[in-house]
Design a protein around this motif. Structure first.
Motif, short mmCIF file in Angstrom:
data_model
loop_
_atom_site.label_atom_id
_atom_site.label_comp_id
_atom_site.label_asym_id
_atom_site.label_seq_id
_atom_site.Cartn_x
_atom_site.Cartn_y
_atom_site.Cartn_z
N GLY A 54 5.89 39.34 -119.44
CA GLY A 54 4.44 39.24 -118.90
C GLY A 54 4.26 37.83 -118.33
O GLY A 54 4.88 37.17 -118.35
N SER A 55 2.79 37.31 -118.18
CA SER A 55 2.50 36.18 -118.08
C SER A 55 1.17 35.96 -118.44
O SER A 55 0.41 34.89 -118.02
CB SER A 55 2.40 35.92 -116.46
N ASP A 56 0.72 36.80 -119.50
CA ASP A 56 -0.49 36.48 -120.09
C ASP A 56 -0.66 35.69 -121.28
O ASP A 56 -1.63 34.96 -121.66
CB ASP A 56 -1.21 37.95 -120.16
N VAL A 57 0.34 35.77 -122.08
CA VAL A 57 0.39 35.50 -123.66
C VAL A 57 1.62 34.54 -123.84
O VAL A 57 2.78 35.15 -123.36
CB VAL A 57 0.27 36.28 -124.67
N LYS A 58 1.58 33.40 -124.26
CA LYS A 58 2.85 32.64 -124.45
C LYS A 58 3.67 33.14 -125.74
O LYS A 58 2.83 33.11 -126.81
CB LYS A 58 2.39 30.94 -124.34
N TYR A 59 4.57 33.08 -125.75
CA TYR A 59 5.64 33.37 -126.72
C TYR A 59 6.60 32.45 -127.15
O TYR A 59 7.42 32.15 -126.17
CB TYR A 59 6.12 34.68 -126.63
N ILE A 60 6.48 31.69 -128.37
CA ILE A 60 7.44 30.93 -128.71
C ILE A 60 8.37 31.23 -129.95
O ILE A 60 7.78 31.95 -130.85
CB ILE A 60 6.95 29.31 -128.70
N THR A 61 9.49 30.41 -130.13
CA THR A 61 10.29 30.99 -131.16
C THR A 61 10.74 29.57 -131.99
O THR A 61 10.25 28.49 -131.78
CB THR A 61 11.67 31.33 -130.57
N GLY A 74 12.63 27.20 -123.12
CA GLY A 74 13.15 28.73 -122.99
C GLY A 74 12.03 29.65 -123.49
O GLY A 74 12.15 30.91 -124.22
N SER A 75 10.84 29.03 -123.52
CA SER A 75 9.72 30.35 -124.23
C SER A 75 9.15 31.12 -123.23
O SER A 75 9.39 31.17 -122.09
CB SER A 75 8.42 29.12 -124.46
N GLY A 76 9.11 32.18 -123.58
CA GLY A 76 8.71 33.44 -122.79
C GLY A 76 7.19 33.69 -122.58
O GLY A 76 6.32 33.20 -123.43
N GLN A 77 6.78 34.75 -122.21
CA GLN A 77 5.34 35.39 -122.08
C GLN A 77 5.54 36.78 -122.16
O GLN A 77 6.56 37.63 -122.06
CB GLN A 77 4.92 34.85 -120.75
N ILE A 78 4.40 37.39 -122.76
CA ILE A 78 4.20 38.89 -122.90
C ILE A 78 2.76 39.22 -122.21
O ILE A 78 2.05 38.26 -121.81
CB ILE A 78 4.06 39.37 -124.05
N THR A 79 2.50 40.34 -122.08
CA THR A 79 1.08 40.80 -121.26
C THR A 79 -0.03 40.93 -122.38
O THR A 79 0.46 41.18 -123.43
CB THR A 79 1.49 42.19 -120.66
N THR A 89 -0.62 38.50 -133.69
CA THR A 89 -1.70 37.37 -134.54
C THR A 89 -1.48 36.11 -133.35
O THR A 89 -0.32 35.82 -133.20
CB THR A 89 -0.88 37.05 -135.77
N GLU A 90 -2.73 35.77 -133.06
CA GLU A 90 -2.55 34.59 -132.29
C GLU A 90 -2.62 33.19 -132.99
O GLU A 90 -3.29 33.12 -134.08
CB GLU A 90 -3.99 34.74 -131.52
N ALA A 91 -1.59 32.66 -132.65
CA ALA A 91 -1.65 31.00 -133.35
C ALA A 91 -2.79 30.06 -132.24
O ALA A 91 -2.79 30.18 -131.08
CB ALA A 91 -0.38 30.57 -133.09
N LEU A 92 -3.43 29.40 -133.20
CA LEU A 92 -4.51 28.52 -132.40
C LEU A 92 -3.88 27.01 -132.42
O LEU A 92 -3.02 26.53 -133.21
CB LEU A 92 -5.71 28.67 -133.21
N GLU A 93 -4.51 26.33 -131.50
CA GLU A 93 -4.27 24.64 -131.37
C GLU A 93 -4.26 24.23 -132.75
O GLU A 93 -5.29 24.49 -133.35
CB GLU A 93 -5.23 24.41 -130.43
N ASN A 94 -3.37 23.03 -133.07
CA ASN A 94 -3.28 22.51 -134.47
C ASN A 94 -2.94 23.49 -135.56
O ASN A 94 -3.06 22.86 -136.82
CB ASN A 94 -4.62 21.68 -134.68
N ASP A 95 -2.60 24.63 -135.41
CA ASP A 95 -2.02 25.34 -136.39
C ASP A 95 -0.90 24.88 -136.86
O ASP A 95 -0.01 24.37 -135.77
CB ASP A 95 -1.86 26.93 -136.14
N ILE A 119 1.38 33.20 -129.18
CA ILE A 119 1.85 34.04 -130.38
C ILE A 119 3.44 33.17 -130.69
O ILE A 119 3.97 32.63 -129.75
CB ILE A 119 2.08 35.77 -130.20
N VAL A 120 3.80 33.49 -131.87
CA VAL A 120 5.09 33.01 -132.10
C VAL A 120 6.20 34.32 -132.85
O VAL A 120 5.64 35.18 -133.08
CB VAL A 120 5.10 32.02 -133.44
N SER A 121 7.40 33.76 -132.92
CA SER A 121 8.35 34.74 -133.05
C SER A 121 8.31 35.07 -134.85
O SER A 121 7.57 34.32 -135.51
CB SER A 121 9.72 34.44 -132.87
N VAL A 122 8.74 36.23 -135.40
CA VAL A 122 8.69 36.49 -136.78
C VAL A 122 9.40 35.62 -137.55
O VAL A 122 8.98 35.49 -138.97
CB VAL A 122 9.41 37.98 -136.99
N ASP A 123 10.45 34.49 -137.25
CA ASP A 123 11.05 33.50 -137.86
C ASP A 123 10.11 32.52 -138.00
O ASP A 123 10.41 31.15 -138.61
CB ASP A 123 12.30 33.30 -137.61
#
Length: 459
Positions: A54-61, A74-79, A89-95, A119-123
């Motif tokens: 997607g392109s709505d929510v940033k996903y990092i690992t 190489g970060s991805g995105q989801i809808t 679970t949304e991660a916030l700035e400065n978490d 959002i972030v990956s399970v690890d």
């Protein structure tokens, strides 16, 4: 360390990696720092690869998390639909984002600000401390060397080490007062910013010295040493005009080409012989399959067109590493080494439709066109290159040592501050000027370094 003194009174922490701490500091488990309803200490979300579209929510690992810094990689995105369906679970700035996977295990950074939800990956653990704690202090603490050594000891896994959130939560941490946490964080922000700026300047200097080396090699292997020599069109776009008496010969007529039969897993620490893999870093192994003069280069991967080695002796090499050997009487091996190092990638780009070259086929290598002066002229060119680049190589080695020493100092400084071995409460943090480094500053230092082999001191 500098003129900063230790605290006047200490007490045993009861924690091996912390040792003694200032008498007024506390020791608490990480999981005890999340008492308010707004706080958070949870693993990230399990996202399947087919959902990353997607392109709505940033996903990092974990790959985006470096020691104290976020890296865009190489970060991805989801809808939004996937975000809601998976109850992410949304991660916030400065978490604080803590990596449970890959060395150094437990490294962390603050989540940066994005123009969309994160959002972030399970690890990755999302660590949202109670408001009274200074998050920068804890980022420095959890990136300190002895802390990471301790998390590594608690990691599990046969092939890929990871540490659980439960184990991280049970780690004891050193807790100064909130004001002191801020003082330590501000001190380290200032000191590490100066160190990082120094390292950037040194790395830029190395880049410029390497460019100077490349210019010397390029001029020598394409134009020769006689500035008055008559020239002729080479017929090769990236070569231009060449000396009139030089030949152009396909590589197949200048050397034999083969590949190795070893895998990266065959390397042995402190082995007897050099082991060439697809990296500029040379590994070790206890076997050898070649003994003689040769040139090696990566056959696939990110090292294609970039990784080159010259060898004269016993070695072994990876199954996807090409070896050039058994050179004809037409070519001087080191001349060919410098020529390949400079120009092979140009040719590979022509045969590869991708924007980056990631593999090279044997027929392409065999048909690669090489400039061939008279043998004695090649020998003179090699001697010229090695003489002219020797000072630059020494300067680069000196600068690399300086960088290593400053990095060690940075590591030690952080460890001393966050474990209370130094008292920075009375340190007056100056305003750090904006890093407005200009090219001329580095160019001037480059001339000085090339001349006497000495670098400048850190301001």
């Amino acid at each position: 360390m500098e003129n900063i003194k230790p605290y006047t009174k200490y007490k045993p922490s009861g924690v091996s990696w912390l040792g003694e701490i200032p008498e007024h500091w506390e020791i608490r488990k990480l999981k005890s720092l999340f008492k308010s309803p707004e706080s958070l200490f949870v693993d990230g979300d399990w996202i399947e690869s087919n959902d990353i579209n997607g392109s709505d929510v940033k996903y990092i690992t974990t790959g985006n998390i470096r020691e104290g810094k976020y890296k865009e990689k190489g970060s991805g995105q989801i809808t939004f639909e996937t975000f809601k369906r998976l109850n992410c679970t949304e991660a916030l700035e400065n978490d604080i984002l803590i990596s449970r996977l890959n060395m150094p295990i437990g490294r962390c950074c603050l989540a940066p600000k994005f123009d969309k939800p994160l959002i972030v990956s399970v690890d990755v653990v999302i660590c949202r401390l109670d408001i009274e704690y200074n998050r920068k202090y804890f980022v420095y603490l959890m990136n300190s060397k002895r802390y990471q050594e301790s998390t590594a000891l608690e990691s599990r896994g046969a092939t890929m080490k990871r540490v659980s959130r439960t184990i991280l939560g049970n780690f004891f941490l050193s807790i100064p007062s909130t004001d002191e946490q801020t003082t330590i964080a501000d001190f380290l922000d200032y000191k590490t910013a100066k160190i990082d700026r120094f390292i950037r300047k040194k790395k830029q200097l190395i880049q410029l010295l390497n460019e100077q080396k490349a210019g010397i090699i390029n001029q020598a292997v394409t134009k020769g040493l006689d500035a008055s020599a008559k020239m002729k069109p080479s017929g090769i776009e990236w070569l231009g005009d060449i000396p009139e008496h030089w030949k152009i010969v396909k590589l197949r007529y200048l050397s034999r080409i083969t590949t190795g039969n070893k895998n990266t897993e065959d390397k042995v620490e402190n082995g007897l012989y050099d082991f060439f893999v697809r990296s500029q870093k040379i590994a070790k192994i206890n076997s050898y399959s070649f003994d003689g003069e040769g040139i090696l280069t990566a056959g696939d991967g990110v090292g294609v067109g970039k990784v080159f080695h010259y060898i004269n002796g016993k070695c072994d090499y990876h199954q996807r590493v090409y070896l050039f050997y058994n050179f004809s009487k037409l070519i001087h091996a080191k001349f060919l080494f410098y020529f390949l190092q400079k120009f092979l990638k140009n040719e590979l780009m022509i045969y590869n439709a991708k924007s980056t070259v990631d593999s090279v086929r044997l027929p392409v290598l065999k048909d690669f066109l090489v400039l061939v002066p008279e043998f004695n002229e090649q020998k003179a060119i090699v001697e010229h290159i090695e003489k002219e680049t020797e000072k630059l190589n020494k300067a680069i080695a000196t600068i690399e040592k300086e960088i290593a020493l400053v990095q060690e100092y940075r590591t030690a400084l952080i460890a001393e501050a966050v474990t209370g071995k130094i008292d920075v409460r009375d340190y007056k943090v100056p305003v750090l000027e904006e890093d407005d480094l200009v090219y001329e500053d580095v160019e001037e230092e480059m001339d000085m370094v090339a001349e006497d082999g000495e670098g400048m001191e850190m301001e």
